[in-house]
Design a protein around this motif. Structure first.
Motif, mmCIF file in Angstrom:
data_model
loop_
_atom_site.group_PDB
_atom_site.id
_atom_site.type_symbol
_atom_site.label_atom_id
_atom_site.label_comp_id
_atom_site.label_asym_id
_atom_site.label_seq_id
_atom_site.Cartn_x
_atom_site.Cartn_y
_atom_site.Cartn_z
ATOM 1 N N PRO A 1 0.808 -1.218 0.000
ATOM 2 C CA PRO A 1 0.000 0.000 0.000
ATOM 3 C C PRO A 1 0.838 1.262 0.000
ATOM 4 C CG PRO A 1 0.020 -0.956 2.186
ATOM 5 C CD PRO A 1 0.707 -1.951 1.286
ATOM 6 N N CYS A 2 2.146 1.151 0.226
ATOM 7 C CA CYS A 2 2.987 2.346 0.306
ATOM 8 C C CYS A 2 2.996 3.096 -1.018
ATOM 9 C CB CYS A 2 4.413 1.968 0.679
ATOM 10 S SG CYS A 2 4.567 1.324 2.351
ATOM 11 N N GLY A 3 2.936 4.395 -0.944
ATOM 12 C CA GLY A 3 3.003 5.207 -2.140
ATOM 13 C C GLY A 3 2.225 6.495 -2.015
ATOM 14 N N THR B 1 -4.670 14.769 -1.590
ATOM 15 C CA THR B 1 -3.655 13.712 -1.712
ATOM 16 C C THR B 1 -3.523 12.924 -0.409
ATOM 17 O OG1 THR B 1 -1.887 15.218 -1.016
ATOM 18 C CG2 THR B 1 -2.286 15.020 -3.388
ATOM 19 N N MET B 2 -2.877 11.770 -0.528
ATOM 20 C CA MET B 2 -2.577 10.941 0.640
ATOM 21 C C MET B 2 -1.284 10.193 0.355
ATOM 22 S SD MET B 2 -5.123 8.273 2.531
ATOM 23 C CE MET B 2 -4.551 7.035 3.684
ATOM 24 N N SER B 3 -0.445 10.068 1.347
ATOM 25 C CA SER B 3 0.832 9.386 1.194
ATOM 26 C C SER B 3 0.977 8.349 2.302
ATOM 27 C CB SER B 3 1.988 10.391 1.272
ATOM 28 O OG SER B 3 3.225 9.739 1.112
ATOM 29 N N ILE B 4 1.265 7.116 1.913
ATOM 30 C CA ILE B 4 1.402 6.017 2.877
ATOM 31 C C ILE B 4 2.851 5.554 2.900
ATOM 32 C CG2 ILE B 4 0.647 3.685 3.499
ATOM 33 C CD1 ILE B 4 -1.954 4.200 2.017
ATOM 34 N N GLN B 5 3.399 5.411 4.128
ATOM 35 C CA GLN B 5 4.776 4.927 4.298
ATOM 36 C C GLN B 5 4.805 3.755 5.281
ATOM 37 O OE1 GLN B 5 4.701 8.518 5.830
ATOM 38 N NE2 GLN B 5 4.217 9.229 3.762
ATOM 39 N N ARG B 6 5.850 2.981 5.191
ATOM 40 C CA ARG B 6 6.039 1.873 6.120
ATOM 41 C C ARG B 6 6.425 2.395 7.494
ATOM 42 N NH1 ARG B 6 6.545 -2.729 2.992
ATOM 43 N NH2 ARG B 6 7.169 -2.343 0.817
ATOM 44 N N THR B 7 6.257 1.543 8.492
ATOM 45 C CA THR B 7 6.772 1.817 9.827
ATOM 46 C C THR B 7 7.602 0.612 10.259
ATOM 47 O OG1 THR B 7 5.006 0.775 11.112
ATOM 48 C CG2 THR B 7 4.606 3.020 10.337
ATOM 49 N N SER B 8 8.209 0.700 11.418
ATOM 50 C CA SER B 8 9.028 -0.399 11.918
ATOM 51 C C SER B 8 8.187 -1.578 12.401
ATOM 52 C CB SER B 8 9.915 0.094 13.075
ATOM 53 O OG SER B 8 9.117 0.663 14.091
ATOM 54 N N ARG B 9 6.888 -1.393 12.540
ATOM 55 C CA ARG B 9 6.002 -2.471 12.963
ATOM 56 C C ARG B 9 5.402 -3.138 11.721
ATOM 57 N NH1 ARG B 9 3.234 -5.657 17.041
ATOM 58 N NH2 ARG B 9 3.923 -4.106 18.561
ATOM 59 N N ASP B 10 5.613 -4.407 11.576
ATOM 60 C CA ASP B 10 5.102 -5.147 10.425
ATOM 61 C C ASP B 10 3.580 -5.044 10.374
ATOM 62 O OD1 ASP B 10 5.128 -6.814 8.193
ATOM 63 O OD2 ASP B 10 4.759 -8.594 9.426
ATOM 64 N N GLY B 11 3.060 -4.702 9.202
ATOM 65 C CA GLY B 11 1.615 -4.628 9.015
ATOM 66 C C GLY B 11 0.988 -3.336 9.482
ATOM 67 N N VAL B 12 1.787 -2.394 9.999
ATOM 68 C CA VAL B 12 1.277 -1.101 10.453
ATOM 69 C C VAL B 12 1.920 -0.012 9.596
ATOM 70 C CG1 VAL B 12 1.072 0.535 12.364
ATOM 71 C CG2 VAL B 12 0.936 -1.926 12.794
ATOM 72 N N PHE B 13 1.121 0.909 9.147
ATOM 73 C CA PHE B 13 1.601 1.946 8.242
ATOM 74 C C PHE B 13 1.211 3.331 8.769
ATOM 75 C CE2 PHE B 13 1.078 -1.912 5.900
ATOM 76 C CZ PHE B 13 2.165 -1.959 5.037
ATOM 77 N N LYS B 14 1.968 4.284 8.303
ATOM 78 C CA LYS B 14 1.688 5.694 8.608
ATOM 79 C C LYS B 14 1.209 6.361 7.322
ATOM 80 C CE LYS B 14 4.296 10.001 9.222
ATOM 81 N NZ LYS B 14 5.623 10.576 9.518
#
Length: 476
Positions: free
Chosen positions: A248-250, A271-284
């Protein structure tokens, strides 16, 4: 508006004023040049007869060449031998002789001529906030009488939709001119008041303006929609062989019918921007929906998302002074949200010594799940007021791309190329539906943090907005 004054024969005209600026070679030396308006004869008599009053003496101290200037205004010639001191004696003599009872026709004609020259150089924008100047420039002479030959076609005066005071003043000024008509055009961008001598022509001009602005607005919106559609199509074409990155990142372009209907001027570049976090399966995710912007925590497990948002708060509405110790461990390198599990203390939502309450998960709770639960905080972009109490929602990937009027394209083998969602937005609604289409697999680096939208930041922003002296030792 500043415009150059019109200067001629020792006089100057600007902003409706008529001044003496040159009293000839016999004037005494003084700092600056005289810049004196004409004073009516009745007031001059009260000032100087039978003797100079305190007002007269003050005027003589303030304007060294006051007497010479007034005599020039009235076209009075005199022998320099008659002038002594500040000219008080000469002023009395001329007043008693009645030489200041009337302004000579040639000077009055010069005043009117110079004023019209000054008005002629003003643009419509220059006079739009001054009903008096509008009337004088286009419709009346110096005495306020109609001059129909000067302006033969309707004149449109632009104002913002919130300029009710100036609009009312302009209408009243028009109604005071015999034979002058006005009509208001409430366009999508501006409010335009048309003025002219023929009622039907004025009304026709107003209707045409409304239609023109609506057409221009639609053309601009269609162009923007086409650009956004092309951006999404380009992304799909570029990813047709590899199906994207399966994440989903992008970066996403967002469409929200409710916001577009209610606040069209703020909804052009959502707009919306999704990035990874250090927790697997959790995004910012950071988002900008025009009238509101903010931050989201999203993940497949609803209980985990709620627990992580509460941990950052110490419970909803709690103190968030302390930072999680290991929030950046295992980071992908981007600026990630504070949503990891390590913490110096446990919040009310996740007591120490036992796991957090199990929440709902998406079907199968597997990595193939396309539904993500959302917790978000936001702030109003117009006033900057923070809504720190988290709101809930979800987004679901896959299916059609959505977009304007429900038109979309199948995302092919990449389910993360688009999503639909519903979220609560404080001050707007609890179930705001929106769609999003991916235009890049790389989300913008997000420097916003969950704590940037906390109760403390809300109070801090209020203190700044209202001039509070602060928060004690923290200096806020």
């Amino acid at each position: 508006m500043p415009r150059d004054p019109i200067t001629r024969d020792g006089f100057e005209s600007s902003y409706g004023g008529f001044y003496v600026v040159d009293v000839g070679s016999h004037a005494r030396q003084f700092s600056g040049r005289p810049h004196t308006e004409r004073i009516e004869a009745a007031r001059l008599k009260a000032m100087f007869l039978p003797r100079a009053t305190s007002e007269a003496n003050k005027m003589l101290r303030t304007h060294v060449e006051f007497v010479r200037c007034q005599l020039k205004h009235y076209g009075v010639e005199f022998d320099e031998g008659e002038f002594s001191g500040k000219g008080t004696g000469l002023m009395k003599k001329i007043l008693l002789a009645g030489k200041l009872d009337k302004v000579p026709p040639h000077i009055e004609a010069l005043r009117k001529e110079m004023h019209q020259e000054w008005l002629a150089q003003l643009t419509l924008e220059d006079v739009s906030g001054n009903p008096g100047l509008i009337m004088e420039k286009y419709f009346v002479d110096g005495a306020g009488k109609p001059v129909k030959s000067r302006t033969k076609t309707p004149v449109g005066i632009p104002h913002g939709h919130s300029s009710s005071f100036y609009c009312r003043q302009l209408r009243e000024a028009a109604e005071n001119v015999a034979g002058l008509h006005h009509a208001t055009a409430d366009g999508v961008a501006t409010q335009m008041i048309f003025l002219g001598w023929t009622k039907s022509t004025v009304e026709k001009a107003a209707k045409a303006h409304v239609a023109m602005e609506a057409k221009e607005k639609k053309a601009a919106a269609d162009k923007k929609t086409a650009e956004r559609d092309a951006e999404y199509e380009e992304y799909l074409a570029d990813k047709q062989d590899d199906d994207g990155d399966g994440s989903p990142c992008g970066e996403y372009i967002v469409d929200c019918e409710y916001i577009e209907d209610q606040w069209p001027d703020s909804a052009e570049d959502m707009t919306m921007s999704i990035q990874r976090t250090s927790r697997d399966g959790v995004f910012k995710a950071t988002f900008d929906f025009g009238i509101v912007e903010g931050i989201m925590i999203l993940g497949r497990d609803e209980g985990l998302v709620e627990m992580l948002s509460k941990r950052r708060d110490g419970g909803i509405g709690g103190d968030d002074d302390e930072e999680d110790e290991d929030e950046d461990e295992g980071d992908s390198g981007d600026d990630e949200p504070p949503v990891t599990t390590g913490s110096k203390r446990k919040g009310k939502g996740a007591p120490r010594g036992r796991p957090a309450k199990k929440g709902k998960t998406t079907k199968g709770s597997s990595s193939k799940s396309l539904k993500f639960f959302v917790r978000l905080r936001s702030k109003d972009t117009s006033e900057g007021e923070i809504s720190y109490i988290p709101m809930n929602g979800f987004i679901e990937f896959g299916g059609k791309s959505g977009g304007k009027k429900g038109k979309g394209k199948k995302s092919g083998g990449n389910p993360f190329s688009s999503f639909t969602g519903k979220v609560g937005l404080s001050g707007i609604g609890s179930n705001i539906a929106f769609t999003a289409r991916k235009v890049s697999d790389v989300g913008s680096i997000g420097y916003a943090r969950w704590q940037d939208y906390s109760e403390r930041e809300y109070e801090r922003a209020n203190a700044s907005r209202w001039g509070s002296s602060g928060w004690g030792s923290r200096g806020w």
